[in-house]
Design a protein around this motif. Structure first.
Motif, short mmCIF file in Angstrom:
data_model
loop_
_atom_site.label_atom_id
_atom_site.label_comp_id
_atom_site.label_asym_id
_atom_site.label_seq_id
_atom_site.Cartn_x
_atom_site.Cartn_y
_atom_site.Cartn_z
N PHE A 151 0.79 -1.22 0.00
CA PHE A 151 0.00 0.00 0.00
C PHE A 151 0.83 1.28 0.00
N ILE A 152 2.03 1.22 0.56
CA ILE A 152 2.86 2.42 0.59
C ILE A 152 3.85 2.44 -0.58
N LYS A 153 4.54 1.32 -0.79
CA LYS A 153 5.53 1.25 -1.86
C LYS A 153 4.96 0.70 -3.17
N LYS A 154 3.69 0.34 -3.17
CA LYS A 154 2.98 -0.08 -4.39
C LYS A 154 3.64 -1.27 -5.08
N VAL A 155 4.12 -2.22 -4.29
CA VAL A 155 4.68 -3.45 -4.86
C VAL A 155 3.56 -4.24 -5.52
N ASP A 156 3.76 -4.61 -6.78
CA ASP A 156 2.74 -5.35 -7.53
C ASP A 156 3.27 -6.74 -7.86
N SER A 157 2.96 -7.71 -7.02
CA SER A 157 3.42 -9.08 -7.21
C SER A 157 2.26 -10.02 -6.90
N LEU A 209 4.62 -16.40 8.51
CA LEU A 209 5.02 -15.06 8.93
C LEU A 209 6.40 -14.64 8.43
N PRO A 210 7.45 -15.46 8.58
CA PRO A 210 8.76 -15.02 8.09
C PRO A 210 8.78 -14.75 6.59
N ILE A 211 8.10 -15.62 5.82
CA ILE A 211 8.07 -15.44 4.37
C ILE A 211 7.35 -14.16 4.00
N VAL A 212 6.20 -13.94 4.63
CA VAL A 212 5.42 -12.72 4.36
C VAL A 212 6.23 -11.48 4.68
N THR A 213 7.00 -11.54 5.75
CA THR A 213 7.76 -10.37 6.22
C THR A 213 8.86 -9.97 5.25
N ILE A 214 9.61 -10.92 4.74
CA ILE A 214 10.80 -10.58 3.95
C ILE A 214 10.59 -10.66 2.44
N TYR A 215 9.52 -11.27 1.99
CA TYR A 215 9.34 -11.52 0.55
C TYR A 215 9.49 -10.27 -0.31
N PRO A 216 8.77 -9.18 -0.04
CA PRO A 216 8.88 -8.03 -0.95
C PRO A 216 10.26 -7.41 -0.97
N PHE A 217 10.97 -7.48 0.16
CA PHE A 217 12.28 -6.84 0.25
C PHE A 217 13.37 -7.62 -0.49
N LEU A 218 13.17 -8.92 -0.66
CA LEU A 218 14.18 -9.74 -1.32
C LEU A 218 13.84 -10.06 -2.77
N THR A 219 12.63 -9.74 -3.21
CA THR A 219 12.24 -10.12 -4.57
C THR A 219 11.77 -8.94 -5.42
N CYS A 220 11.54 -7.79 -4.83
CA CYS A 220 11.00 -6.65 -5.57
C CYS A 220 11.88 -5.42 -5.37
N LYS A 221 11.95 -4.58 -6.39
CA LYS A 221 12.66 -3.32 -6.26
C LYS A 221 11.74 -2.30 -5.60
N ILE A 222 12.12 -1.85 -4.41
CA ILE A 222 11.28 -0.91 -3.66
C ILE A 222 11.97 0.46 -3.62
N ASP A 223 13.11 0.54 -2.94
CA ASP A 223 13.89 1.77 -2.88
C ASP A 223 15.31 1.42 -2.44
N LYS A 224 16.17 2.40 -2.32
CA LYS A 224 17.57 2.16 -1.99
C LYS A 224 17.78 1.72 -0.54
N SER A 225 16.78 1.89 0.29
CA SER A 225 16.93 1.53 1.70
C SER A 225 16.14 0.28 2.07
N GLN A 226 15.73 -0.52 1.07
CA GLN A 226 14.84 -1.63 1.36
C GLN A 226 15.49 -2.71 2.23
N TYR A 227 16.81 -2.91 2.10
CA TYR A 227 17.47 -3.90 2.95
C TYR A 227 17.53 -3.42 4.40
N LEU A 228 17.74 -2.13 4.57
CA LEU A 228 17.74 -1.57 5.93
C LEU A 228 16.36 -1.70 6.56
#
Length: 358
Positions: A276-282, A319-338
């Motif tokens: 909803f905030i970063k508009k990840v479409d997966s 829960l763990p998969i839901v938490t990390i999935y967008p950050f490891l598979t989608c381009k969000i922003d330059k601080s997504q790993y942080l």
């Protein structure tokens, strides 16, 4: 021989140290390269093997709760005649259990097999979801609040849940995915709820509506409205009805579990941030996220039941998969790993806190 009292601490220390090392490594990354080659599977495989053997060869002790009961049932059927029972409550687990017992195989081999099924399922799911970041994803999963307990206590539900994770990982191949999901029910009938949720989500996966339903379930739980809990108890078999009927002697905490809601919210907020905030479409992530919201909402509607932690686990397995999935598979922003590290750090801290204070 290692004392049973030390097993959870050794496990948690190892996972926490390795996770912190990975968090520090990922904190130095600034951009995500989705097209990079798949990560070498060997470190993840070695860690999985070490953990599976460490857990599988644990001593038989009341520290691991149900382990003693399994030991008693196993030797009660030792060397008995075996025939495959298609009407068994859990047709895969029960028949495996009695096959090994009837063939006079040492029970330690049974516990090793269950540990291998459990942790291998987690590894396969992490590899399928995150081919470029398998080791970090595996550590995140191992550090979850319920991972250790369902590898040592609720081993039947744990093995079933790991099989269900594999089904989710193959969500792009619907027939294969559903067949694997059905196998998870064969390991333990409690997987009926997540499998049902998954099938509903395959037909309709709009996160906004599932999120509203999740929020409504919190309000219903807070107001202690028992209508849905009684409804589900009436629709369940005798075993399920026992789980959904409140009792004072089941051995755990009951009532409004704010701690469980906070823990469950980690994945909800991670998904909200991404979708909803970063508009990840997966589409794959929408399916996983909505399945989690559906299953966790049902737990909240049954929060006052006995064995509420076991009902909550039906969603926590995701829960763990839901938490990390967008950050490891989608381009969000330059601080997504942080940002991802913050979510991982919060729930690793929750696991450590619960180990010593809950």
């Amino acid at each position: 021989m290692i004392s049973p009292l030390l097993y959870s601490q050794i496990y948690l220390y190892l996972v926490a140290i390795l996770t912190l090392i990975q968090m520090n490594k990922y904190a130095k990354y600034r951009t995500i390269n989705i097209s990079r080659p798949s990560e070498d599977i060997m470190p993840s495989f070695i860690l999985t093997a070490i953990i599976a053997l460490f857990i599988g060869f644990r001593p038989i002790s009341y520290i691991f709760v149900d382990m003693v009961n399994y030991n008693e049932y196993y030797y009660h059927a030792f060397s008995a005649n075996f025939s495959f029972d298609w009407n068994a409550e859990n047709f895969l687990f029960d028949n495996l259990f009695y096959f090994l017992s009837s063939n006079s195989i040492d029970i330690r081999f049974f516990f090793v097999i269950m540990a291998v099924i459990y942790f291998t399922g987690i590894l396969i799911a992490c590899r399928k979801f995150f081919p470029n970041d398998t080791f970090y994803a595996l550590l995140v999963y191992l550090g979850a609040f319920s991972t250790f307990s369902y590898g040592t206590n609720g081993i039947k539900a744990g093995a079933a849940a790991s099989v269900f994770l594999v089904a989710l990982a193959y969500n792009h191949k619907k027939v294969v995915s559903i067949l694997i999901a059905i196998l998870s029910i064969g390991m333990h009938h409690s997987m009926t709820l997540p499998v049902y949720a998954y099938i509903c989500v395959l037909l309709f996966n709009k996160p906004k509506y599932y999120l509203w339903g999740w929020l409504a379930s919190i309000m219903i739980a807070f107001l202690h409205i028992s209508f849905f809990q009684e409804l589900f108890a009436g629709l369940s078999d005798s075993r399920g009805s026992d789980y959904l009927t409140p009792t004072d002697d089941w051995g755990g905490k009951s009532g409004f579990r704010l701690d469980f809601i906070i823990y469950s919210s980690i994945a909800v907020f991670a998904g909200y941030y991404a979708i909803f905030i970063k508009k990840v479409d997966s589409k794959s992530y929408r399916i996983i996220y909505c399945t989690y919201l559906f299953t966790n909402a049902v737990w909240m509607l049954c929060m006052y039941a006995s064995f509420t932690n076991r009902i909550a686990y039906l969603s926590w397995v995701m829960l763990p998969i839901v938490t990390i999935y967008p950050f490891l598979t989608c381009k969000i922003d330059k601080s997504q790993y942080l940002t991802m590290n913050k979510f991982v750090g919060i729930y690793l801290a929750f696991t450590i806190f619960s180990e010593y204070y809950l």
